[in-house]
Design an enzyme around this catalytic site. Structure first.
Site, short mmCIF file in Angstrom:
data_model
loop_
_atom_site.label_atom_id
_atom_site.label_comp_id
_atom_site.label_asym_id
_atom_site.label_seq_id
_atom_site.Cartn_x
_atom_site.Cartn_y
_atom_site.Cartn_z
N HIS B 325 3.79 -0.96 1.80
CA HIS B 325 2.81 -1.98 1.68
C HIS B 325 1.38 -0.99 0.99
O HIS B 325 0.42 -1.85 0.63
CB HIS B 325 2.11 -2.51 3.11
CG HIS B 325 3.13 -3.45 3.70
ND1 HIS B 325 4.31 -3.18 4.38
CD2 HIS B 325 3.32 -4.87 3.56
CE1 HIS B 325 5.02 -4.24 4.79
NE2 HIS B 325 4.27 -5.27 3.94
N GLY B 326 1.52 0.17 1.00
CA GLY B 326 0.44 0.82 0.34
C GLY B 326 0.11 2.31 0.67
O GLY B 326 0.67 2.63 1.71
#
Lengths: 313, 508
Positions: B325-326
């Site tokens: 997700h990051g």
């Protein structure tokens, strides 16, 4: 053609027709209404002119308190705008300083609500961008940035009162009359205890406001102006007795007042506390002055801020 | 271009639909595929044309590499080539997405000041990289049928899924491009309806709670301490925000795709109705879970190598799911929390057959998910900690000051003697706000989802959601079209108004 296909076809045709026609009608009606308003209402344009091309040696910055309490005169351009927060005040000041030489003084708002939650967290970057932007070449008014974010609200209000579109000029006249008539009633209602409490709640500064970036921005703003030999007059604007009474309780109201007073002492700015200066009869609602009071109050600040001493125009 | 941008809804989409219908009528299927591929590249490049060469380069590389893998007969060589292909893809992803974060870790651990240039993140890079990695893996396993380049190109770039998923599988999409698909009118009616539902969720439901959620997390990040009630309202708002936002995106992607006669896999199946965390991960971002299961968990050994190894694998997969997700520890913490939840859930299932009453298990799962959303949304651990402490009441309870006036004095006194103070609240806005949140929670927990509503028309591949009552099932009727048309006007005004934020999953 099977029945499923024909019902699907009918569905698509009905949907696109209803949606397309209604959408077009809405846009057209809104555009017409905005064009009428554009001709009638010059207030916004005047404000923009004051920010970009004003010539008065003093300017006033802040939210609806200065916006309502002061009038623009030869010595003052009132740049107060409802809900402006400290960041907006800073950006507007930068715009004015970059475009106008010879500013002698700035009246900065010094009210507790500048540190209320909703002000500290409001994102208002578009406000100043809209002022700078040159959108006169945009033919459709509905697409201009001053109108576009409010299309749905405008559509609702037009649906509730279609007369607005049919005859805006006559409607405006009726509006003004009925507004004046209902003014007293409205004022009474707005002075109701509960509504004042709710307003104070909204204005209550956050507990650790001193640590917030806006507090240092405000301080830096004052210091920057003083360092440029621009006089700073920090003003606490008048509020009604009931508002004062209710706001006396949350400690943060008092804390922000001390903060402004100390800041003025530290930097050599003038602090003018007009918080309890006017009787309740001067107010249109618990914390906003009546328009008729603005010239007198502007004059009061002219003296209190020492405008005459530096030779205003 | 976002799916709820005026340019997309009023110009790009109608033009693309019309042009593809005309091509379908007068030209070959191949022409339709090529047109959709060009339109998809335009859609991608409209945001930032600088990344178009990167996207097309990645596609050409993977297509050629896949062909080479398919042609190679030596298994060892295929393995080496696959390693090379995956490394190249991950290298691209790391270079754009994780390099700054890795440099920070190196600096913290070894004191080396490495300052790599932080590049702008190309939109959807995680999605198009992962689906091409899956293609290469399957090519090395010889589970890929030889396909024409335009079909492969469109499989990667097809605009409904390009930027934020669903994470499609080549076997699901490419065969659909090779045949003329379904009835135009049915595709359009079902597609428009699903797209409309998605637009409604995004512009009306998600944006409302987004304001409250931002209020909490932004102010806590700026050092403003929220009250207990603010924290709960803000965190529940974020849970609803990400639910409606992601659900809206998935609906819109499925609806758009359906308009062109392409069915995408289901990606979102009422996840907050989950009775356990295991169940939650079968319902939330289903295509990512499937990818991680097929291309990470099973190759790691899955549950075939014993109890301990299974738990290690699970935790590893969830940590990587977080990191997907990051590039931030907050996502690792989020993944770690879900990994922990999954271990507890599996251990519970192994130890006991005891079944918890369904509403209670749904409630427990929801609260566990709520707590995990805090680090996911907060920008620093300090912000997350502030919110956690306030959710648990460690900083006292503050009620809005106007309650002091409106509540009977006995209540006020009782509150004061029990340590409740009256002051400024940042997020909590009164009973009406609680009613809105309550209604949205009911919406989420009780109502059928879009796939169930449109299940009569099979808009997705392999619908997982159970059928719903006939009353809730959508049919293309005249009255329905008029009602939807009126709601559609309102949505279009919101689209033109253009105040809505981007989809949360766009940043991944």
């Amino acid at each position: 053609m099977s029945s499923s296909i024909s019902s699907s076809k009918r569905f698509v045709i009905y949907l696109s027709s209803v949606c397309g026609i209604l959408f077009f009608i809405f846009l057209w009606v809104m555009e017409c209404y905005l064009r009428q308003q554009h001709l009638i209402n010059k207030e916004k344009n005047d404000y923009k002119k004051r920010v970009l091309n004003g010539v008065a040696p003093w300017i006033a910055l802040g939210d609806s308190h200065p916006a309502d309490a002061l009038t623009s005169t030869a010595w003052l351009d009132n740049l107060g705008q409802a809900s402006d927060n400290i960041k907006s005040m800073e950006r507007k000041l930068n715009v004015v300083i970059s475009r106008r030489a010879g500013i002698k003084g700035v009246i900065l708002q010094a009210d507790p609500q500048l540190f209320s939650y909703y002000r500290l967290t409001a994102s208002q970057s578009e406000r100043v961008d809209d002022l700078i932007k040159d959108e006169d070449n945009l033919r459709l008014l509905i697409l201009r940035s001053e109108n576009r974010p409010y299309l749905v609200r405008l559509a609702w209000s037009l649906m509730q009162d279609p007369v607005k579109v049919v005859g805006s000029a006559s409607a405006n006249k009726v509006d003004v009359e009925s507004k004046e008539e209902s003014h007293e009633v409205k004022r009474k209602n707005e002075f109701e205890h509960r509504s004042v409490v709710v307003r104070v709640q909204l204005h209550t500064p956050v507990s650790n406001f001193i640590k917030h970036k806006d507090a240092s921005t405000y301080r830096e703003l004052v210091q920057m102006l003083i360092s440029r030999n621009i006089k700073v007059c920090m003003v606490a604007y008048p509020v009604s007795q009931l508002y004062r009474q209710i706001s006396a309780e949350p400690f943060t109201f008092q804390a922000t007042r001390h903060y402004f007073q100390r800041l003025a002492e530290d930097t050599g700015a003038i602090f003018v506390d007009q918080n309890s200066a006017l009787p309740d009869s001067a107010f249109g609602n618990p914390d906003h002055l009546l328009a008729s009071e603005a010239p007198a109050f502007t004059n009061t600040l002219h003296h209190a801020c020492g405008v005459g001493l530096i030779g205003s125009r | 271009m976002l799916f709820h941008d005026a340019v997309f809804v009023l110009i790009f989409l109608p033009l693309t639909i019309c042009a593809s219908l005309l091509l379908r009528r007068f030209c070959t299927q191949n022409a339709v595929v090529i047109f959709l591929a060009i339109a998809s590249v335009f859609f991608y490049g409209y945001w930032n044309p600088n990344f178009v060469p990167l996207l097309t380069g990645s596609i050409v590389f993977n297509y050629c590499f896949g062909k080479y893998l398919l042609a190679s007969k030596d298994q060892t060589k295929r393995k080496a080539l696959l390693f090379l292909g995956i490394t190249a893809n991950l290298g691209l992803l790391i270079g754009f997405k994780y390099i700054g974060w890795i440099a920070e870790i190196v600096e913290t651990l070894f004191g080396l000041s490495v300052k790599p240039t932080q590049l702008e993140l190309p939109l959807g890079i995680s999605f198009f990289t992962f689906l091409q990695i899956a293609y290469l893996v399957d090519a090395s396993r010889r589970q890929v049928a030889s396909t024409k380049f335009p079909n492969y190109f469109l499989f990667v770039t097809f605009f409904p899924h390009l930027i934020a998923g669903p994470l499609v599988h080549h076997q699901e999409l490419i065969p659909q491009f090779e045949r003329k698909l379904g009835c135009i009118w049915e595709n359009l009616s079902v597609g428009l309806t699903i797209f409309g539902i998605g637009l409604f969720k995004k512009l009306i439901l998600s944006d409302q709670v987004g304001v409250w959620s931002d209020s909490l997390f932004n102010s806590a990040s700026a050092g403003i301490v929220p009250s207990m009630i603010d924290s709960w309202v803000g965190v529940i708002s974020f849970a609803l925000l990400i639910y409606f936002d992601f659900s809206a995106y998935s609906d819109m992607a499925i609806g758009l795709s359906k308009m062109f006669g392409i069915r995408l896999p289901e990606n979102f199946n009422s996840p907050y109705k989950a009775v356990s965390i295991i169940d939650f991960w079968r319902r939330w971002h289903m295509t990512l879970s499937r990818f991680l299961r097929d291309y990470l968990y099973i190759p790691l050994g899955g549950n075939r190598s014993g109890f301990f190894r299974r738990y290690v694998n699970l935790m590893l997969v969830m940590l990587l799911a977080g990191l997907w997700h990051g590039a931030s520890w907050k996502f690792v913490i989020w993944g770690g929390m879900h990994g922990g939840y999954l271990l507890i859930n599996h251990a519970w299932n192994t130890m006991t057959n005891f079944k918890i009453f369904k509403p209670i298990s749904v409630g427990i799962t929801f609260i566990a998910v709520l707590f995990a959303w805090v680090p996911f949304r907060a920008d620093t651990w300090q912000t997350a900690k502030t919110i956690y402490l306030n959710m648990l009441g460690f900083n006292g309870v503050v009620l809005p000051i106007h309650y002091q006036e409106s509540l009977p004095e006995t209540f006020t006194m009782w509150f004061v003697t029990h340590g409740v103070t009256f002051g400024a609240t940042s997020v909590y806005g009164g009973a009406m706000q609680l009613m809105v949140l309550g209604s949205l929670l009911l919406f989420v927990f009780i109502l059928p989802n879009t796939q169930q509503i449109t299940s009569d028309f099979n808009p997705t591949l392999a619908c997982v959601a159970p059928p719903t009552l006939r009353l809730f099932r959508w049919k293309p009727t005249r009255l329905g079209a008029i009602v939807m048309g009126v709601i559609g006007v309102y949505l279009l005004l919101l689209v033109v108004q253009g105040k809505s934020g981007e989809f949360i999953y766009f940043q991944f």
